[in-house]
Design an enzyme around this catalytic site. Structure first.
Site, short mmCIF file in Angstrom:
data_model
loop_
_atom_site.label_atom_id
_atom_site.label_comp_id
_atom_site.label_asym_id
_atom_site.label_seq_id
_atom_site.Cartn_x
_atom_site.Cartn_y
_atom_site.Cartn_z
N GLU A 51 1.56 -0.44 -5.05
CA GLU A 51 0.41 0.58 -5.49
C GLU A 51 0.82 1.53 -5.90
OE1 GLU A 51 -3.40 2.93 -3.78
OE2 GLU A 51 -1.79 2.25 -2.33
N ASP A 103 0.69 -1.15 -0.13
CA ASP A 103 -0.09 0.08 -0.02
C ASP A 103 0.83 1.16 -0.06
OD1 ASP A 103 -2.68 1.23 0.54
OD2 ASP A 103 -1.78 1.90 2.28
N HIS A 117 -10.98 -1.57 -5.19
CA HIS A 117 -11.35 -0.89 -4.05
C HIS A 117 -11.49 0.55 -3.89
CE1 HIS A 117 -7.41 -1.34 -2.74
NE2 HIS A 117 -7.62 -0.67 -1.72
N ASP A 118 -10.39 1.25 -4.67
CA ASP A 118 -10.32 2.37 -4.85
C ASP A 118 -10.80 3.31 -5.94
OD1 ASP A 118 -8.70 2.88 -2.42
OD2 ASP A 118 -6.78 1.73 -3.36
#
Length: 777
Positions: free
Chosen positions: A538, A507, A604-605
């Site tokens: 990411e 992340d 999810h983003d």
């Protein structure tokens, strides 16, 4: 995307000369090169010809063929920008009576971050950037103040006389525009043996690439040891070409290149002192081979499936809202699976999904052909999403425990599935045990230097009291310059890999302090023990310095999936634009990295991709056009190199906007399905799994025109993908020979031309290849 500022020009002489042109001397026409035999590299006595660029070439005669010897090291010295990037200059000349102390330039090529220009002796300010050929949009800052209108901002005159146009900046002013390309007469031949962009381990082979200027119809050869291989054209623009050849891997391999123009030829060597390139430089960057054959699936645990109702309220025990001293009376919400969204849906509305639910749905994932599962955080945290970790070594009770996880991993592995976890090294939650100790004890805590504290005592949730991620007081940032913190995080990663995970997604990796060294050390530790562990970062832009074998195996490829493919399918980019952007993307990453691509489009983003394509918000009925666009997008996602990754439920036609309390994360309603969407995902999964060419790391561009883009897959161009993002059908000219349409429509043999229906992607196999695979009788 972020582009590197190379250097500023210091002398007027460089302004005058611009980009130095590398000129080859064309010698007398002699016999053509015998392409069927190895090249004899024995040279006759050399003659030396001085060049205006300072490059020295040696003219030699071999077997009646006249060669010119070129040295890549000298070529690179003369180029101001290494292909595929081209130079673009920015200039500003003040009037004699103006007092100018600082001039900066900013634009889409810098992420709109200003960079200072250099002042020359004559008063002109200048900057040089290396950017991808195409259109750049930019603006100046004079003495620290933004120029409102680049066309008239200099007392009614343009600030940059070389600007080629102007566009509205969205704030009532105008930005300037330039078109960037290589001058047509510029000649270059680039190969850097210690850069995996040029020399890559892929598909258990060595893939060697040579970047050249446009050399027309000349043939290119790789001479390796006693063998000669004809190189293949992979990517190209009007000004540049990328050639490749796959050869058996040999760490002792020595090689050079030949450019054959028919009546004369060039030999491309490394440098005058050491002519031959060496193949041992790629051994440090091994490809994780299982990735290129896999289909991935991302799971957001709380919203996937509730397999164990007994743990549904365990999130109540640790939710961050109970600890945060600044949120007032806001409390977490516990909902039934189909309850409506609340304002806390993003982070503190729980629905009960868990690891037992994933275990119960493995048959479903297996039926989709899924071979990799990526979990959003499953460790003890204070939220639904889990990015505010309390304890990296404990499975969050609302998701289950280590016993359930052990059963899940074992069963996934039995089915040939890999599983990767979400690693969050940048920040923790306010309930993190070390942060709680600092909160209570202040400077007396042994963990005081694990964080960057600005004032103490403080209230939990006060983002002004300590460094935190994006000023969110619930996410205190770790101090990675502290060796104890680094070692703790390294131990976390190694612990879960030892437990049985097959890799990790990292992340916000670039927010970590001293990220370069942190990830170099982490990669070394992981790969020494688990060489097949997959490390995904990411990173949303094409920041390729992180893909050279020192940090990550892949990015979450939003730069490909959302910036290129999604924009094309949505109709916002033409086939010609996408052709150039695919050139840019695949020319800047190693072939081995392309094969390891984590090719995600929705996550999810982001909003649901069907919503992105006009299907509407959660609860809407998507239009036929949006479904057709989704199917086209999925066709492209499953046929470019790498691993297509599905965000849970996209295969069922779920809708949801990220702008409305993250409704795209709403639980999968398992009683709802758009059959056409699910069937298409299933079909593309079968195609990906059944056609070996789609499991390779290589892609070669074929053609584009208007709404159409096409590319080959496989080292012998065995498969052709043709896409049309227009509503209307169009006629497409096929490569020579017979082709078999595998999708879309009925399986059939075509030759010469084919009609590509509107909003459709076609998958075609060369006839002999289709026969060899038993795809046609």
């Amino acid at each position: 995307m972020y582009l590197e500022l190379v250097y500023m020009i210091k002398r007027e002489l460089i302004i005058a000369t611009g980009l130095v042109l590398i000129t080859a001397v064309i010698l007398a026409s002699l016999l053509a090169l015998n392409r069927g035999q190895s090249v004899d590299t024995t040279t006759s006595p050399a003659t030396t010809t001085p060049f205006t660029t300072g490059i020295t070439e040696t003219t030699t005669t071999t077997q009646g063929k006249v060669f010119e010897d070129m040295y890549v090291s000298l070529v690179i010295e003369q180029l101001q920008c290494q292909p595929p990037k081209a130079p673009v200059y920015f200039r500003f000349t003040p009037f004699p009576n103006e007092t100018i102390t600082k001039v900066s330039v900013t634009g889409d090529f810098t992420g709109w971050t200003p960079f200072d220009m250099s002042r020359l002796e004559n008063g002109t300010w200048i900057a040089l950037f290396c950017v991808t050929p195409g259109t750049v949009v930019y603006k100046y800052l004079i003495n620290g103040a933004w120029v409102k209108d680049m066309s008239t901002g200099h007392y009614g005159l343009p600030l940059d006389p070389e600007a080629q146009g102007y566009v509205a900046d969205g704030y009532g002013g105008k930005n300037a525009v330039k078109q960037v390309s290589f001058p047509s007469e510029t000649r270059f031949f680039i190969h850097i043996e210690d850069d995996p962009v040029y020399l890559s381990l892929a598909d258990e082979m060595l893939v060697i690439r040579l970047f050249t200027s446009n050399i027309g119809n000349a043939s290119v050869y790789l001479v390796a040891g006693e063998s000669q291989y004809r190189m293949k054209k992979q990517l190209w623009t009007d000004y540049t070409m990328v050639w490749y050849r796959e050869v058996p891997f040999d760490e002792t391999l020595q090689y050079f290149f030949i450019i054959d123009y028919g009546d004369h030829a060039l030999r491309i060597f490394k440098d005058p002192g050491n002519k031959f390139f060496n193949g041992n430089a790629t051994s440090f960057f091994k490809q994780v081979s299982w990735v290129r054959e896999a289909i991935g699936y991302q799971i957001f645990p709380d919203r996937f499936y509730n397999g164990d109702p007994s743990n549904d309220f365990r999130g109540n025990e640790t939710d961050e809202l109970w600890l945060n001293e600044l949120v007032g009376d806001v409390k977490p919400v516990f909902s039934n699976w189909s309850d409506p969204i609340t304002s806390l849906h993003c982070c503190h509305q729980y629905f009960g999904g868990d690891l037992a639910g994933v275990l119960a749905k493995l048959d479903y994932l297996d039926s989709l052909g899924v071979k990799m599962i990526y979990f959003n955080p499953i460790f003890l945290s204070g939220s639904v999403h889990g990015y505010d970790t309390y304890d990296y070594f404990t499975i969050d009770p609302k998701f289950g425990n280590e016993t359930v996880l052990r059963a899940l991993l074992d069963e996934a592995h039995r089915r040939g599935m890999k599983v990767i976890f979400d690693f969050v090294p940048n920040h923790v939650g306010i309930g993190f045990w070390a942060f709680q100790d600092v909160y209570r004890k202040g400077p007396e805590s042994p963990y005081w230097n694990w964080f960057i504290i600005k004032k103490w005592p403080f209230k939990l949730g006060d983002g002004t009291a300590y460094e935190c991620w994006w000023s969110f007081g619930s996410l205190p940032k770790l101090n990675h310059t502290n060796p104890e913190v680094k070692q703790y995080l390294f131990n976390v990663a190694l612990h879960w890999l030892e437990f049985g995970f097959d890799g990790l997604r990292i992340d916000v990796p670039l927010n970590v302090l001293d990220a370069d060294n942190f990830y170099r050390e982490l990669r070394t530790l992981i790969k020494q023990r688990y060489p097949d562990a997959y490390i995904v970062a990411e990173i949303w832009s094409l920041n390729t310095e992180w893909l050279k074998g020192r940090h990550f195996d892949s990015f979450m490829n939003y730069a490909l999936g959302r910036d290129i493919l999604l924009q094309y399918v949505a109709g916002r980019k033409s086939g010609d634009q996408v052709f150039r952007e695919l050139y840019n993307y695949y020319s800047q990453i190693p072939v081995g990295v392309a094969g390891m691509g984590f090719n995600i489009i929705g996550s999810h983003d982001t909003s649901r991709i069907l919503t992105d394509l006009g299907g509407g918000r959660l609860g809407s009925t998507p239009t036929n056009e949006s479904i057709r666009r989704l199917k086209l997008l999925v066709t492209l996602q499953f046929t470019v190199p790498g691993m297509p990754v599905i965000f849970q439920g996209d295969e069922r036609g779920i809708l949801g906007s990220s702008r409305y309390y993250d409704e795209h994360r709403y639980p999968i309603q398992w009683d709802r399905l758009i059959p056409e969407v699910f069937e298409h995902y299933s079909k593309m999964s079968w195609i990906k799994r059944s056609i070996p060419a789609l499991k390779t790391s290589i892609i070669s561009l074929y053609a584009s025109s208007g709404s159409v883009i096409s590319f080959f897959r496989g080292y012998d161009n065995e498969v052709l993908i043709v896409a049309n993002n227009d509503l209307e059908s169009t006629v497409f000219s096929l490569p020579a020979g017979k082709w078999v349409v595998l999708y879309s429509g009925e399986t059939r043999i075509v030759e010469g031309e084919v009609i590509v229906e509107g909003l459709t992607g076609m998958v075609l196999a060369r006839y002999d290849y289709a026969v060899s695979l038993g795809l046609i009788g």
